[in-house]
Design a protein around this motif. Structure first.
Motif, PDB file in Angstrom:
ATOM      1  N   PRO A 360     -74.470 -19.515  50.346  1.00 35.60           N
ATOM      2  CA  PRO A 360     -74.295 -18.058  50.455  1.00 35.60           C
ATOM      3  C   PRO A 360     -75.278 -17.386  51.410  1.00 35.60           C
ATOM      4  CG  PRO A 360     -75.282 -18.662  48.340  1.00 35.60           C
ATOM      5  CD  PRO A 360     -74.814 -19.930  48.975  1.00 35.60           C
ATOM      6  N   ALA A 361     -76.522 -17.867  51.466  1.00 31.04           N
ATOM      7  CA  ALA A 361     -77.492 -17.231  52.366  1.00 31.04           C
ATOM      8  C   ALA A 361     -77.104 -17.457  53.820  1.00 31.04           C
ATOM      9  CB  ALA A 361     -78.896 -17.777  52.090  1.00 31.04           C
ATOM     10  N   LEU A 362     -76.673 -18.668  54.142  1.00 31.07           N
ATOM     11  CA  LEU A 362     -76.218 -18.934  55.508  1.00 31.07           C
ATOM     12  C   LEU A 362     -74.957 -18.138  55.826  1.00 31.07           C
ATOM     13  CD1 LEU A 362     -76.818 -22.787  55.797  1.00 31.07           C
ATOM     14  CD2 LEU A 362     -77.878 -21.010  57.203  1.00 31.07           C
ATOM     15  N   GLY A 363     -74.067 -18.008  54.851  1.00 39.96           N
ATOM     16  CA  GLY A 363     -72.859 -17.227  55.077  1.00 39.96           C
ATOM     17  C   GLY A 363     -73.170 -15.778  55.392  1.00 39.96           C
ATOM     18  N   ALA A 364     -74.114 -15.199  54.644  1.00 40.59           N
ATOM     19  CA  ALA A 364     -74.506 -13.813  54.907  1.00 40.59           C
ATOM     20  C   ALA A 364     -75.145 -13.686  56.285  1.00 40.59           C
ATOM     21  CB  ALA A 364     -75.470 -13.340  53.822  1.00 40.59           C
ATOM     22  N   LEU A 365     -75.989 -14.649  56.633  1.00 41.74           N
ATOM     23  CA  LEU A 365     -76.631 -14.626  57.949  1.00 41.74           C
ATOM     24  C   LEU A 365     -75.594 -14.745  59.064  1.00 41.74           C
ATOM     25  CD1 LEU A 365     -79.106 -14.743  59.814  1.00 41.74           C
ATOM     26  CD2 LEU A 365     -79.144 -17.223  59.450  1.00 41.74           C
TER      27      LEU A 365
END
Length: 394
Positions: A360-365
């Protein structure tokens, strides 16, 4: 083509086919100063032999003049192409995956192959630039079925492939740097700094997880084409046959399997696929993959690997063409531009993460990267258009 190469090809075929062979007229199919492909007529041969063959010749000689084009294909690359073709020919499948390999000479850089290009053969890259959506759809589904069959048919057979390479003089074969993903964290850090983003600290733990998934394929280890593009295959009697195995190796299967969702990351022939179509392509691939890699039936294993491949391919694009250079200008690459590809990949990755829930963090980035670059580049450029057969009719 030099007469001695035609003579050598005839000798190779005579040994393979078990009788005298004489080759006749030839035509150059494609080529450069370093790599030329010929279609050659078979004038005399044992009964049952084909009417034509393909001769692929690589010029190993280094450039002789300043500024002359360097070798596109080195002995190591032709060894991988040779090994892949020989390896797949040995599988003796009911539905072959590649041209039959008849033999060759590493000394002069020559290989002799089955000719797939008869009247019934269709090029997928031509279909994708045409006006027949049904034909293009059928061929795209056939491609992903063949990619899945490739990964299933080669599961557990790495030893034989390496033995063929060893026989060709490649004692310790290694993969290409582009496929080991050691660039992931440095590339991510550079992207964050250039765009002055403030991501969640967990992006770095997630990128390490992506690296581990790709670097340790486990049950997903398979013979991966590495460049299963629309111009590296031919539809023959309803079956897609693959060729050009210079970039192939045993690695994580999803590096090929991600091609439908992430739109052929290594290819010149890139436009956008309709969503319902790329989903069916992905499902077609997965249905074949599970036959040799049963863990692919588990969403909790399959989808993280799929996303890891997509994340890797998105960052790889910025290794091939730096973001700093893209701030200065756009670059044409085949049927689209590099900026269009960057927007497509980062948007697709962000939306896929939101859908599937992993990283999820990479997706948001990646979503932030897409929005920031879109604001910078659009409307100066058009976002990626659909492939021509799928565009609305005016």
């Amino acid at each position: 083509m030099k007469a001695e190469y035609a003579s050598l090809a005839g000798q190779i075929l005579a040994k393979t086919w078990g009788g005298p062979v004489r080759l006749g007229d030839y035509e150059e199919m494609k080529g450069s100063k370093r790599l030329i492909v010929y279609r050659c007529a078979v004038k005399e041969a044992p009964n049952g032999s084909p009417a034509t063959v393909i001769i692929k010749h690589v010029n190993y000689e280094p450039p002789r003049q300043p500024g002359e084009e360097p070798a596109e294909v080195t002995p190591a690359l032709i060894a991988k192409d040779w090994a892949g073709l020989a390896f797949l020919s040995e599988l003796d499948l009911d539905e072959p995956l590649a041209p039959r390999f008849y033999g060759g000479s590493m000394e002069v850089g020559l290989m002799v192959l089955e000719d797939l290009g008869g009247t019934s053969a269709t090029r997928l890259d031509h279909l994708l630039q045409g006006d027949d959506p049904e034909a293009a759809e059928t061929a795209l589904l056939a491609l992903m079925r063949s990619v899945g069959r490739l990964h299933t048919a080669t599961a557990g057979k790495e030893g034989r492939y390496r033995a063929i390479l060893k026989d060709l003089g490649v004692e310790q074969p290694t993969d290409f740097e582009e496929y080991n993903f050691s660039f992931l964290r440095p590339s991510l850090e550079k992207l964050i700094n250039i765009l002055e983003l403030t991501p969640s600290p967990s992006v770095f733990a997630e990128i390490e997880q992506v690296y581990r998934i790709m670097h340790e394929p486990g049950t997903f280890l398979a013979y991966v084409h590495g460049d299963p593009c629309p111009d590296n295959c031919l539809l023959v009697d309803g079956q897609m046959r693959l060729f050009d195995f210079e970039l192939s190796f045993f690695r994580h299967a999803l590096l090929d399997g991600a091609d439908s969702r992430f739109h052929f990351p290594t290819c010149w022939c890139v436009n956008r696929l309709p969503e319902d179509l790329w989903r069916r392509m992905e499902n077609t691939y997965r249905a074949e993959l599970v036959k040799g890699h049963p863990t692919a039936s588990d969403d909790a294993i399959f989808y993280p690997a799929l996303l890891a491949a997509g994340i890797g391919w998105s960052l790889a694009l910025l290794e091939w063409q730096s973001l700093e250079s893209l701030f200065e200008k756009d670059y044409d690459w085949g049927t689209s531009t590099v900026r269009q590809r960057v927007l497509l990949r980062f948007d697709m990755t962000a939306r896929s993460v939101a859908e599937l829930g992993y990283f999820p963090a990479l997706g948001a980035l990646f979503g932030d990267v897409y929005k920031k670059l879109r604001d910078r580049w659009v409307p100066e450029i058009e976002e990626m258009p659909l492939y021509r057969p799928f565009r609305p009719k005016s």
